[in-house]
Motif scaffolding. Structure first.
Motif, PDB file in Angstrom:
ATOM      1  N   TYR A  48       0.852  -1.184   0.000  1.00 30.53           N
ATOM      2  CA  TYR A  48       0.000   0.000   0.000  1.00 30.53           C
ATOM      3  C   TYR A  48       0.891   1.238   0.000  1.00 30.53           C
ATOM      4  O   TYR A  48       1.869   1.321   0.750  1.00 30.53           O
ATOM      5  CB  TYR A  48      -0.891  -0.032   1.238  1.00 30.53           C
ATOM      6  N   PHE A  49       0.558   2.216  -0.850  1.00 29.95           N
ATOM      7  CA  PHE A  49       1.260   3.493  -0.874  1.00 29.95           C
ATOM      8  C   PHE A  49       0.330   4.597  -0.392  1.00 29.95           C
ATOM      9  O   PHE A  49      -0.813   4.715  -0.847  1.00 29.95           O
ATOM     10  CB  PHE A  49       1.716   3.837  -2.298  1.00 29.95           C
ATOM     11  N   GLN A  50       0.846   5.380   0.512  1.00 34.66           N
ATOM     12  CA  GLN A  50       0.189   6.625   0.926  1.00 34.66           C
ATOM     13  C   GLN A  50       1.051   7.740   0.330  1.00 34.66           C
ATOM     14  O   GLN A  50       2.134   8.014   0.838  1.00 34.66           O
ATOM     15  CB  GLN A  50       0.119   6.717   2.451  1.00 34.66           C
ATOM     16  N   GLY A  51       0.556   8.352  -0.736  1.00 32.98           N
ATOM     17  CA  GLY A  51       1.448   9.241  -1.481  1.00 32.98           C
ATOM     18  C   GLY A  51       2.558   8.411  -2.104  1.00 32.98           C
ATOM     19  O   GLY A  51       2.304   7.387  -2.726  1.00 32.98           O
ATOM     20  N   ASN A  52       3.792   8.837  -1.892  1.00 31.91           N
ATOM     21  CA  ASN A  52       4.934   8.092  -2.430  1.00 31.91           C
ATOM     22  C   ASN A  52       5.528   7.102  -1.440  1.00 31.91           C
ATOM     23  O   ASN A  52       6.496   6.417  -1.768  1.00 31.91           O
ATOM     24  CB  ASN A  52       6.035   9.070  -2.852  1.00 31.91           C
ATOM     25  N   SER A  53       4.943   7.026  -0.246  1.00 28.22           N
ATOM     26  CA  SER A  53       5.522   6.193   0.801  1.00 28.22           C
ATOM     27  C   SER A  53       4.727   4.923   1.039  1.00 28.22           C
ATOM     28  O   SER A  53       3.496   4.948   1.049  1.00 28.22           O
ATOM     29  CB  SER A  53       5.573   6.975   2.125  1.00 28.22           C
ATOM     30  N   ALA A  54       5.446   3.840   1.277  1.00 27.43           N
ATOM     31  CA  ALA A  54       4.833   2.565   1.623  1.00 27.43           C
ATOM     32  C   ALA A  54       5.162   2.273   3.082  1.00 27.43           C
ATOM     33  O   ALA A  54       6.315   1.959   3.409  1.00 27.43           O
ATOM     34  CB  ALA A  54       5.362   1.451   0.726  1.00 27.43           C
ATOM     35  N   PRO A  55       4.173   2.390   3.993  1.00 22.70           N
ATOM     36  CA  PRO A  55       4.457   2.210   5.419  1.00 22.70           C
ATOM     37  C   PRO A  55       4.905   0.798   5.794  1.00 22.70           C
ATOM     38  O   PRO A  55       5.602   0.616   6.776  1.00 22.70           O
ATOM     39  CB  PRO A  55       3.120   2.516   6.095  1.00 22.70           C
ATOM     40  N   ASP A  56       4.485  -0.191   5.005  1.00 21.03           N
ATOM     41  CA  ASP A  56       4.786  -1.576   5.363  1.00 21.03           C
ATOM     42  C   ASP A  56       5.017  -2.365   4.083  1.00 21.03           C
ATOM     43  O   ASP A  56       4.102  -2.525   3.288  1.00 21.03           O
ATOM     44  CB  ASP A  56       3.624  -2.175   6.169  1.00 21.03           C
ATOM     45  N   LYS A  57       6.231  -2.858   3.903  1.00 20.60           N
ATOM     46  CA  LYS A  57       6.562  -3.601   2.687  1.00 20.60           C
ATOM     47  C   LYS A  57       6.593  -5.113   2.922  1.00 20.60           C
ATOM     48  O   LYS A  57       6.985  -5.878   2.039  1.00 20.60           O
ATOM     49  CB  LYS A  57       7.911  -3.143   2.124  1.00 20.60           C
ATOM     50  N   SER A  58       6.168  -5.538   4.099  1.00 12.37           N
ATOM     51  CA  SER A  58       6.305  -6.956   4.441  1.00 12.37           C
ATOM     52  C   SER A  58       5.369  -7.867   3.655  1.00 12.37           C
ATOM     53  O   SER A  58       5.544  -9.088   3.665  1.00 12.37           O
ATOM     54  CB  SER A  58       6.077  -7.160   5.944  1.00 12.37           C
ATOM     55  N   GLY A  59       4.385  -7.289   2.975  1.00 13.07           N
ATOM     56  CA  GLY A  59       3.479  -8.091   2.161  1.00 13.07           C
ATOM     57  C   GLY A  59       4.067  -8.527   0.837  1.00 13.07           C
ATOM     58  O   GLY A  59       3.526  -9.430   0.172  1.00 13.07           O
ATOM     59  N   LEU A  60       5.161  -7.938   0.439  1.00 14.05           N
ATOM     60  CA  LEU A  60       5.822  -8.373  -0.798  1.00 14.05           C
ATOM     61  C   LEU A  60       6.334  -9.797  -0.595  1.00 14.05           C
ATOM     62  O   LEU A  60       6.961 -10.095   0.429  1.00 14.05           O
ATOM     63  CB  LEU A  60       6.957  -7.423  -1.158  1.00 14.05           C
ATOM     64  N   PRO A  61       6.113 -10.686  -1.565  1.00 16.18           N
ATOM     65  CA  PRO A  61       6.368 -12.119  -1.357  1.00 16.18           C
ATOM     66  C   PRO A  61       7.832 -12.474  -1.103  1.00 16.18           C
ATOM     67  O   PRO A  61       8.106 -13.456  -0.411  1.00 16.18           O
ATOM     68  CB  PRO A  61       5.875 -12.754  -2.659  1.00 16.18           C
ATOM     69  N   SER A  62       8.756 -11.740  -1.700  1.00 14.18           N
ATOM     70  CA  SER A  62      10.168 -12.034  -1.501  1.00 14.18           C
ATOM     71  C   SER A  62      10.968 -10.798  -1.837  1.00 14.18           C
ATOM     72  O   SER A  62      10.427  -9.791  -2.296  1.00 14.18           O
ATOM     73  CB  SER A  62      10.609 -13.203  -2.400  1.00 14.18           C
ATOM     74  N   ASP A  63      12.281 -10.864  -1.607  1.00 16.06           N
ATOM     75  CA  ASP A  63      13.126  -9.690  -1.904  1.00 16.06           C
ATOM     76  C   ASP A  63      13.341  -9.508  -3.405  1.00 16.06           C
ATOM     77  O   ASP A  63      13.994  -8.554  -3.818  1.00 16.06           O
ATOM     78  CB  ASP A  63      14.459  -9.784  -1.167  1.00 16.06           C
ATOM     79  N   ARG A  64      12.782 -10.386  -4.224  1.00 15.77           N
ATOM     80  CA  ARG A  64      12.827 -10.174  -5.675  1.00 15.77           C
ATOM     81  C   ARG A  64      11.782  -9.150  -6.104  1.00 15.77           C
ATOM     82  O   ARG A  64      11.831  -8.659  -7.228  1.00 15.77           O
ATOM     83  CB  ARG A  64      12.597 -11.494  -6.415  1.00 15.77           C
ATOM     84  N   PHE A  65      10.844  -8.876  -5.214  1.00 13.90           N
ATOM     85  CA  PHE A  65       9.768  -7.927  -5.519  1.00 13.90           C
ATOM     86  C   PHE A  65      10.106  -6.564  -4.916  1.00 13.90           C
ATOM     87  O   PHE A  65      10.520  -6.468  -3.761  1.00 13.90           O
ATOM     88  CB  PHE A  65       8.436  -8.406  -4.917  1.00 13.90           C
ATOM     89  N   SER A  66       9.883  -5.528  -5.703  1.00 14.30           N
ATOM     90  CA  SER A  66      10.015  -4.169  -5.189  1.00 14.30           C
ATOM     91  C   SER A  66       8.944  -3.313  -5.848  1.00 14.30           C
ATOM     92  O   SER A  66       8.429  -3.645  -6.920  1.00 14.30           O
ATOM     93  CB  SER A  66      11.408  -3.605  -5.458  1.00 14.30           C
ATOM     94  N   ALA A  67       8.599  -2.231  -5.186  1.00 14.05           N
ATOM     95  CA  ALA A  67       7.593  -1.327  -5.725  1.00 14.05           C
ATOM     96  C   ALA A  67       7.967   0.087  -5.375  1.00 14.05           C
ATOM     97  O   ALA A  67       8.558   0.345  -4.308  1.00 14.05           O
ATOM     98  CB  ALA A  67       6.210  -1.658  -5.171  1.00 14.05           C
ATOM     99  N   GLU A  68       7.635   0.987  -6.259  1.00 18.02           N
ATOM    100  CA  GLU A  68       7.851   2.392  -5.981  1.00 18.02           C
ATOM    101  C   GLU A  68       6.725   3.202  -6.596  1.00 18.02           C
ATOM    102  O   GLU A  68       6.015   2.741  -7.490  1.00 18.02           O
ATOM    103  CB  GLU A  68       9.207   2.865  -6.496  1.00 18.02           C
ATOM    104  N   ARG A  69       6.604   4.398  -6.069  1.00 18.79           N
ATOM    105  CA  ARG A  69       5.614   5.337  -6.589  1.00 18.79           C
ATOM    106  C   ARG A  69       6.259   6.701  -6.623  1.00 18.79           C
ATOM    107  O   ARG A  69       6.910   7.123  -5.660  1.00 18.79           O
ATOM    108  CB  ARG A  69       4.369   5.357  -5.708  1.00 18.79           C
ATOM    109  N   THR A  70       6.104   7.376  -7.723  1.00 15.52           N
ATOM    110  CA  THR A  70       6.737   8.677  -7.899  1.00 15.52           C
ATOM    111  C   THR A  70       5.689   9.746  -8.196  1.00 15.52           C
ATOM    112  O   THR A  70       4.681   9.484  -8.873  1.00 15.52           O
ATOM    113  CB  THR A  70       7.760   8.633  -9.040  1.00 15.52           C
TER     114      THR A  70
END
Lengths: 116, 108
Positions: A48-70
């Motif tokens: 989940y992104f609030q603006g450009n920030s993701a408060p909790d990235k633990s839902g991503l399945p593995s460290d191969r996954f990343s997300a960003e918002r600009t």
């Protein structure tokens, strides 16, 4: 007005390649959500992104996954070194303010990813 | 972590019938939402309902937070109600935990 759009609509890739999925939320929406739905399975919340920030990235399945918002707008979900178990429909949604406010989320059509 | 269970897993109705779908959750939550996914995969957010009762046309939902369950009522079902109904809870950790869904088929 335009709804949530996602690109590509379909993506076929080979195991080990990187893929980038894009989400364009409804203009002005502050909150953005990524979900995954494997074939015939339920929904899995990714991030989940609030603006450009993701408060909790633990839902991503593995460290191969990343997300960003600009710019508080477009978001990209990147999967590195794809595996066959990454095959799924990746859904994006947006809402006007925040997850906590419980407002309606508007969903895009999804990106269907197939890893061969 | 919090567990979310939905029942029944599958439901077949004749058009015009009423139904009740249930969502049980194992811990307190900040909010709860109901979603409908139509047979073509499109998702719609139906209700935000951490407690109390809401109605929208033929659909209504009730959440009893103290007893950790929510109910979705569908009255006078139509074929367009077919699809999968998911509930999802936010335990206050900036994420949603989904139930496994109830697959509904409404027959004409």
């Amino acid at each position: 007005g335009a709804g949530v759009s996602q690109s590509p609509s379909n993506k076929v890739t080979e195991k080990g390649k990187d893929v980038e999925l894009r989400c364009d939320p409804i203009s002005g929406h502050t909150a953005l959500y990524w979900y995954r739905q494997s074939l015939g399975q339920g929904l899995e919340f990714l991030i989940y992104f609030q603006g450009n920030s993701a408060p909790d990235k633990s839902g991503l399945p593995s460290d191969r996954f990343s997300a960003e918002r600009t710019g508080g707008s477009v978001s990209t979900l990147t999967i590195q070194r794809t595996q066959q178990e990454d095959s799924a429909v990746y859904l994006c949604a947006s809402s006007p303010y925040s997850l906590a406010s419980g407002e309606t989320q508007y969903f895009g059509p999804g990106t269907r990813l197939l890893v061969l | 972590g919090i567990q979310v269970e939905q029942s029944p897993p599958d439901l077949i109705l004749q058009e015009g019938a009423n139904s009740t779908l249930r969502c049980n959750f194992s811990d307190s939550v900040n909010n709860l939402q109901w979603f409908h996914q139509n047979p073509w995969g499109q998702l719609i957010n139906l209700f935000y309902i951490p407690s109390g009762t809401k109605q929208n046309g033929r659909l209504s939902a009730t959440t009893v937070a103290t007893e950790r369950y929510s109910l979705l009522y569908i009255s006078s079902s139509q074929t367009t109600d077919s699809g999968v109904y998911f509930c999802a809870v936010d335990p206050g950790t900036y994420k949603y935990i989904f139930g496994t869904g109830t697959r509904l088929k409404v027959l004409a």
